[in-house]
Motif scaffolding. Structure first.
Motif, PDB file in Angstrom:
ATOM      1  N   VAL A  25       6.570  -2.812   4.056  1.00  0.00           N
ATOM      2  CA  VAL A  25       6.573  -1.176   5.249  1.00  0.00           C
ATOM      3  C   VAL A  25       7.751  -0.437   4.390  1.00  0.00           C
ATOM      4  O   VAL A  25       7.584   0.679   4.353  1.00  0.00           O
ATOM      5  CB  VAL A  25       7.217  -1.807   6.347  1.00  0.00           C
ATOM      6  N   GLY A  29       7.186   3.111   2.208  1.00  0.00           N
ATOM      7  CA  GLY A  29       7.682   3.870   2.913  1.00  0.00           C
ATOM      8  C   GLY A  29       8.308   4.845   2.400  1.00  0.00           C
ATOM      9  O   GLY A  29       7.948   6.056   1.943  1.00  0.00           O
ATOM     10  N   ILE A  75       6.123   5.727   8.007  1.00  0.00           N
ATOM     11  CA  ILE A  75       7.120   4.965   7.678  1.00  0.00           C
ATOM     12  C   ILE A  75       8.813   5.741   7.577  1.00  0.00           C
ATOM     13  O   ILE A  75       9.549   5.250   8.255  1.00  0.00           O
ATOM     14  CB  ILE A  75       6.848   4.231   6.766  1.00  0.00           C
ATOM     15  N   VAL A  79      10.305   4.898  11.328  1.00  0.00           N
ATOM     16  CA  VAL A  79      10.586   3.303  11.099  1.00  0.00           C
ATOM     17  C   VAL A  79      12.042   3.288  10.851  1.00  0.00           C
ATOM     18  O   VAL A  79      13.182   3.216  11.041  1.00  0.00           O
ATOM     19  CB  VAL A  79       9.989   2.438   9.406  1.00  0.00           C
TER      20      VAL A  79
END
Length: 281
Positions: A25, A29, A75, A79
Motif C-alpha cells: 500500500v 501510494g 492512499i 493513509v
C-alpha cells in the motif's frame, strides 16, 4: 529485542501478511503517479459507470473518473496523512511527557492539568467539534487530531518516565552533571519506545477511520481530490443502482485499518509479553 521481534515474526503468518500488505500500500501510494493509468481528477461523463476492463481496472464512477487511479492517489490523503498525524502526535506527546515526568513539580502540574482538561471530553467528539469550528480541510483535520490525541501519549509517557527516572543509571548521570536534555534523550526516551510503538500502531487505524469519516461527511479532503472517505460519500448517492461503487474504497479502508490493528496486536505480543500472562491468569 530485535532478535525476539524477528523470531516472533517468522512464526506469525498473519503479521507477515499484514506487513507485506501495508508495504505494498505504501509503495503504491508513493509511486501512484507512475502506476495509475489515468488522471484521478479527469472527468468524462460519457464514460460513467464503466465496468471492469483493462482500460479501467476497477471501472469508473458517476463522473467517468477511473476508480483505480483515485484509489491509488487516495492512499496519499488517507493513509499518509494518517501516518503524518500520528508521527506529529507521538513527537509532541513524547516531548511533553518526558519533560513532565523528569522535572515534575510545577511544570508537571501545569502540563497534567492541561491533559486532564483535554481528556475530560470524548476524543471523537472533540475532533468533530474542532473541525466544525475551524472549517473543512485536511489541514484542519490533522490539527484537530493532534490537539486531541497528544494528551494520551503525554500522560502515558510521563508515567513510564517517572517509573525509570530514579533508576541507578539515571541518578548516576545526574551526579556527573549530565545535562537534563542528554538524560532524557539517552536514558528516558528509549524506555518509552515499546509503549509508544504499541499504542501508535493500533491508534493509527482509528486516525485513518476519522479522516475517512470526516471526508465522508464533507469536512475533510475537498473535491476533486481523491480520498477514500469522499469516494464512499460519492458512491452512496448511487448505492441502489450501482452498489459496486462502494466496494473499492470501503474494502481498502477495512483492509488497511485491520492490518494496522493486527500489527498492533503483534507488537504488543513482542514488547509486552506480560500481556498474555495477565490474560491467561
Amino acid at each position: 529485542m530485535i532478535s525476539l521481534f524477528w523470531l516472533k515474526l517468522k512464526n506469525d503468518r498473519i503479521a507477515i501478511f499484514c506487513l507485506l500488505l501495508l508495504g505494498i500500500v505504501v509503495i503504491c501510494g508513493i509511486f501512484a503517479p507512475y502506476i495509475a493509468p489515468h488522471d484521478p481528477t479527469l472527468t468524462a461523463v460519457r464514460n460513467k459507470f464503466q465496468g471492469i476492463s483493462l482500460l479501467y481496472p476497477l471501472g469508473t464512477d458517476n463522473l467517468g473518473r477511473c476508480i483505480f487511479s483515485r484509489l491509488l492517489f487516495g492512499i496519499r490523503t488517507t493513509v499518509f496523512y494518517g501516518m503524518l498525524a500520528m508521527s506529529i502526535t507521538v513527537l509532541i506527546g513524547g516531548v511533553i511527557g518526558v519533560i513532565a515526568g523528569y522535572f515534575r513539580g510545577t511544570i508537571d502540574d501545569i502540563l497534567m492539568r492541561i491533559c486532564d482538561v483535554a481528556l475530560s471530553f470524548p476524543g471523537e467528539v472533540m475532533i468533530f467539534a474542532l473541525v466544525g469550528v475551524m472549517g473543512p480541510g485536511i489541514g484542519n483535520i490533522l490539527l484537530a487530531i493532534i490537539l486531541v490525541k497528544w494528551t494520551w501519549y503525554a500522560r502515558m509517557i510521563r508515567g513510564v518516565v517517572m517509573q525509570y527516572s530514579n533508576k541507578d543509571y539515571v541518578n548516576y548521570s545526574r551526579i556527573i552533571a549530565a545535562p537534563p536534555a542528554h538524560i532524557m534523550r539517552k536514558h528516558l526516551l528509549p524506555v518509552t519506545a515499546a509503549e509508544v510503538i504499541i499504542l501508535a500502531s493500533t491508534d493509527i487505524g482509528s486516525v485513518i477511520l476519522m479522516i475517512s469519516a470526516l471526508s465522508f461527511l464533507g469536512l475533510g479532503v475537498q473535491p476533486p481530490s481523491p480520498e477514500w472517505g469522499s469516494m464512499l460519500s460519492e458512491a452512496k448517492n448511487v448505492m441502489l443502482l450501482h452498489p459496486e461503487q462502494m466496494l473499492p474504497a470501503g474494502v481498502a479502508i477495512v483492509v488497511v485499518v485491520a492490518s494496522f490493528n493486527f500489527i498492533g496486536d503483534f507488537l504488543r505480543d513482542v514488547f509486552d509479553p506480560a500481556y498474555h500472562i495477565r490474560n491467561k491468569e
